[in-house]
Motif scaffolding. Structure first.
Motif, PDB file in Angstrom:
ATOM      1  N   PHE A  20      17.260 -14.446  33.832  1.00  0.00           N
ATOM      2  CA  PHE A  20      17.097 -12.908  33.856  1.00  0.00           C
ATOM      3  C   PHE A  20      17.514 -12.509  32.418  1.00  0.00           C
ATOM      4  O   PHE A  20      17.412 -11.085  32.038  1.00  0.00           O
ATOM      5  CB  PHE A  20      18.120 -12.212  34.838  1.00  0.00           C
ATOM      6  N   GLN A  21      17.664 -13.317  31.426  1.00  0.00           N
ATOM      7  CA  GLN A  21      17.971 -13.145  29.924  1.00  0.00           C
ATOM      8  C   GLN A  21      16.720 -12.120  29.702  1.00  0.00           C
ATOM      9  O   GLN A  21      15.570 -12.387  29.901  1.00  0.00           O
ATOM     10  CB  GLN A  21      17.994 -14.302  29.265  1.00  0.00           C
ATOM     11  N   ASP A  22      17.239 -11.330  28.660  1.00  0.00           N
ATOM     12  CA  ASP A  22      16.179 -10.264  28.204  1.00  0.00           C
ATOM     13  C   ASP A  22      15.144  -9.694  29.204  1.00  0.00           C
ATOM     14  O   ASP A  22      14.322  -9.025  28.815  1.00  0.00           O
ATOM     15  CB  ASP A  22      15.577 -10.984  27.091  1.00  0.00           C
ATOM     16  N   SER A  23      15.887  -9.450  30.445  1.00  0.00           N
ATOM     17  CA  SER A  23      14.972  -8.515  31.311  1.00  0.00           C
ATOM     18  C   SER A  23      15.806  -7.241  31.524  1.00  0.00           C
ATOM     19  O   SER A  23      17.190  -7.213  31.234  1.00  0.00           O
ATOM     20  CB  SER A  23      14.722  -9.177  32.667  1.00  0.00           C
ATOM     21  N   GLU A  24      15.314  -6.327  32.072  1.00  0.00           N
ATOM     22  CA  GLU A  24      16.167  -5.103  32.156  1.00  0.00           C
ATOM     23  C   GLU A  24      17.288  -4.885  32.770  1.00  0.00           C
ATOM     24  O   GLU A  24      18.183  -4.220  32.533  1.00  0.00           O
ATOM     25  CB  GLU A  24      14.952  -3.857  32.416  1.00  0.00           C
ATOM     26  N   PRO A  25      17.331  -5.491  33.993  1.00  0.00           N
ATOM     27  CA  PRO A  25      18.466  -5.310  34.937  1.00  0.00           C
ATOM     28  C   PRO A  25      19.865  -5.668  34.184  1.00  0.00           C
ATOM     29  O   PRO A  25      19.989  -6.815  33.550  1.00  0.00           O
ATOM     30  CB  PRO A  25      18.094  -6.273  36.344  1.00  0.00           C
ATOM     31  N   VAL A  26      20.809  -4.982  34.507  1.00  0.00           N
ATOM     32  CA  VAL A  26      22.184  -5.496  34.104  1.00  0.00           C
ATOM     33  C   VAL A  26      22.427  -6.780  35.087  1.00  0.00           C
ATOM     34  O   VAL A  26      22.382  -6.592  36.053  1.00  0.00           O
ATOM     35  CB  VAL A  26      23.309  -4.373  34.272  1.00  0.00           C
ATOM     36  N   LYS A  27      23.139  -7.611  34.403  1.00  0.00           N
ATOM     37  CA  LYS A  27      23.337  -8.882  35.033  1.00  0.00           C
ATOM     38  C   LYS A  27      24.944  -8.819  35.423  1.00  0.00           C
ATOM     39  O   LYS A  27      26.113  -8.627  34.633  1.00  0.00           O
ATOM     40  CB  LYS A  27      23.389 -10.220  34.043  1.00  0.00           C
ATOM     41  N   VAL A  28      25.254  -8.496  36.832  1.00  0.00           N
ATOM     42  CA  VAL A  28      26.481  -8.335  37.211  1.00  0.00           C
ATOM     43  C   VAL A  28      27.003  -9.475  37.925  1.00  0.00           C
ATOM     44  O   VAL A  28      26.524  -9.824  38.979  1.00  0.00           O
ATOM     45  CB  VAL A  28      26.439  -7.092  38.269  1.00  0.00           C
ATOM     46  N   VAL A  29      28.236 -10.187  37.383  1.00  0.00           N
ATOM     47  CA  VAL A  29      28.876 -11.379  38.032  1.00  0.00           C
ATOM     48  C   VAL A  29      29.971 -10.976  38.959  1.00  0.00           C
ATOM     49  O   VAL A  29      30.800 -10.269  38.204  1.00  0.00           O
ATOM     50  CB  VAL A  29      29.172 -12.396  37.009  1.00  0.00           C
ATOM     51  N   THR A  30      29.873 -11.167  40.236  1.00  0.00           N
ATOM     52  CA  THR A  30      30.984 -10.846  41.090  1.00  0.00           C
ATOM     53  C   THR A  30      31.610 -12.040  41.690  1.00  0.00           C
ATOM     54  O   THR A  30      31.163 -12.974  41.905  1.00  0.00           O
ATOM     55  CB  THR A  30      30.570  -9.699  42.116  1.00  0.00           C
ATOM     56  N   GLY A  31      33.144 -11.764  42.115  1.00  0.00           N
ATOM     57  CA  GLY A  31      33.783 -12.927  42.867  1.00  0.00           C
ATOM     58  C   GLY A  31      35.132 -12.585  42.432  1.00  0.00           C
ATOM     59  O   GLY A  31      35.639 -12.079  41.649  1.00  0.00           O
ATOM     60  N   MET A  32      35.755 -13.545  43.231  1.00  0.00           N
ATOM     61  CA  MET A  32      37.373 -13.553  43.075  1.00  0.00           C
ATOM     62  C   MET A  32      37.769 -13.698  41.755  1.00  0.00           C
ATOM     63  O   MET A  32      37.283 -14.452  40.977  1.00  0.00           O
ATOM     64  CB  MET A  32      38.022 -14.443  44.226  1.00  0.00           C
ATOM     65  N   ARG A  33      39.014 -13.282  41.505  1.00  0.00           N
ATOM     66  CA  ARG A  33      39.679 -13.482  39.988  1.00  0.00           C
ATOM     67  C   ARG A  33      39.785 -15.126  39.903  1.00  0.00           C
ATOM     68  O   ARG A  33      40.000 -15.901  41.154  1.00  0.00           O
ATOM     69  CB  ARG A  33      40.909 -13.189  40.010  1.00  0.00           C
ATOM     70  N   ARG A  34      39.503 -15.493  38.713  1.00  0.00           N
ATOM     71  CA  ARG A  34      39.911 -17.069  38.418  1.00  0.00           C
ATOM     72  C   ARG A  34      38.986 -17.978  39.126  1.00  0.00           C
ATOM     73  O   ARG A  34      39.202 -18.964  39.149  1.00  0.00           O
ATOM     74  CB  ARG A  34      41.309 -17.545  38.773  1.00  0.00           C
TER      75      ARG A  34
END
Length: 445
Positions: A20-34
């Protein structure tokens, strides 16, 4: 501070991000801490530098840092504006962005005002809940990060699998560490079941005392920062009782893979003497328990799985199950002892299916249950998980629900001891460890 020179690759996630590099969507990484989100951002920044992007075009901000402690959306916007290089495409990395008040206003403005590619992480599912998601609706792609899979665990701990010939002419998997010592694959899998897959364990080694310190820090951070300190959100009950929260955590951890209704948790805690039932304390209402459970789900500490009626083709509202994001955390909470290994194996299989991009539910067939229905696009797999298929009684019990399903999708039993048969009337019997190590992980979101 993350040592960028010795970062271990997490290709499953990095490849999604690169796609998804250089595509319009914001890349959102979710998940537990650490679970490795910050490291993933560093890996992506390194990838950009290796592909010729200049350092000045990359801006990295971690909102756990004291330097950005009191930022709001306005001051964040001003800070970024000052660092934008005129005429160049910027790559903006924001770690734990949910700690910035009204962060979504700034992210949306960057998309509109600057020539930039956006990457953010967050440790709470609430950040993408309805009121926020409307801002970024259709303009973000979520990459869901989990603790280490078994194959990642081997890689992080510098283990290497080699096939050796057995006396009967077949091959036998052995695991070698970096010093050349070798172990049976089952021994190393037992270590995975004991220590879990938090990436930080690889830094302290498979040492129980050090692992406990690390896991205690992770648990405390999740509970304190993400649950007890979370702001009073509109329409949400505040989580104010750390004792009740801990007891609900312990109950859910002890009952992974069991059918649970939230309304029964409070009563069960009282009946087991874990909560006082009196005029002063009282049984917590189902509404209160639900709020605490929701907070644990939002922080990615537990995951809920719904039941699906295979014949009626509908989701059921009653009796879901909960699985804990990491087995090491469960052992930290309940003690390092062999307990309930059947449900532990289920827990491991459930998260492996999520890693492989499947939506997962429990299957109900008449009055029997299929552990998992895993669906993805046009693909569907029915899965039973069992410690062993050696006993005829166990075989009958595990196979019966699958035999009642009349469609042509793949049906699998995963076990630690498959017995002699590789299939039963078209139902595959696979070694669970082999399945975990199979190269079936597809690069899908």
């Amino acid at each position: 501070m993350i040592d960028t020179h010795n970062l271990k690759k997490r290709d499953l996630y990095l490849n999604k991000m690169i796609a998804f590099q250089d595509s319009e969507p914001v890349k959102v990484v979710t998940g537990m801490r650490r679970s490795g989100k910050s490291s993933l951002l560093k890996l992506m920044a390194n990838h950009l530098k290796e592909s010729g992007i200049a350092d000045e075009q990359i801006l990295e901000m971690n909102f756990e840092s004291y330097a950005f402690k009191n930022m709001n959306s306005d001051s964040l916007y001003d800070y970024v504006k000052q660092h934008v290089v005129s005429g160049k495409r910027m790559y903006l990395f924001f770690d734990e962005v949910q700690r910035v008040l009204n962060w979504e206003d700034a992210i949306n403005a960057f998309r509109v005002d600057f020539n930039c590619d956006l990457y953010v992480t967050g440790s709470n599912a609430y950040m993408l809940s309805s009121e926020y998601a409307t801002y970024l609706s259709g303009r973000y792609v979520e990459i869901k990060m989990l603790p280490l899979s078994f194959s990642e665990f081997l890689y992080f701990h510098d283990f290497e699998i080699k096939g050796t010939k057995s006396a009967l002419g077949g091959t036998h998997k052995q695991v070698f560490d970096k010093n050349g010592e070798h172990y049976d694959i089952r021994e190393v899998f037992d270590a995975y079941m004991r220590f879990g897959g938090m990436p930080g364990i690889a830094d302290v080694g498979l040492n129980q005392e050090k692992a406990l310190v690390l896991l205690d820090g992770i648990y405390s951070t999740v509970v304190m920062r993400d649950i007890l300190e979370r702001e009073n959100r509109r329409g949400q009950k505040r989580i104010t009782d750390p004792i009740l929260l801990k007891k609900i955590v312990m109950f859910l951890a002890d009952n992974i893979g069991s059918n649970i209704s939230v309304s029964s948790i409070g009563n069960t805690l009282v009946n087991e003497g874990l909560l006082e039932d009196g005029k002063h304390k009282g049984t917590p209402s189902a509404h209160t328990v639900q709020a605490y459970v929701n907070a644990l789900l939002e922080s990615y500490f537990f995951y809920e799985i719904k039941r699906f009626d295979i014949k009626g083709k509908e989701f059921l509202r009653t009796l879901g199950k909960y699985y804990i994001v990491d087995i090491g955390l469960r052992n930290y909470l309940l003690g390092f002892r062999n307990r309930d290994s059947g449900h532990v194996l289920e827990n491991i299989v459930y998260f492996e299916l999520l890693r492989r991009g499947y939506d997962v539910s429990i299957g109900k067939v008449d009055n029997t249950e299929v552990d998992f229905i895993a669906t993805k696009a046009d693909d569907k797999i029915y899965i039973q998980v069992s410690e062993s298929m050696m006993s005829e009684d166990v075989r009958k019990r595990e196979l019966a629900p699958l035999q009642r399903i009349n469609d042509n999708y793949e049906k699998i039993v995963l076990s630690m001891n498959t017995g002699m048969d590789s299939s039963y009337e078209g139902i595959k019997s696979l070694d669970l460890i082999d399945w975990l190590l199979s190269e079936a992980v597809e690069e899908t979101l």
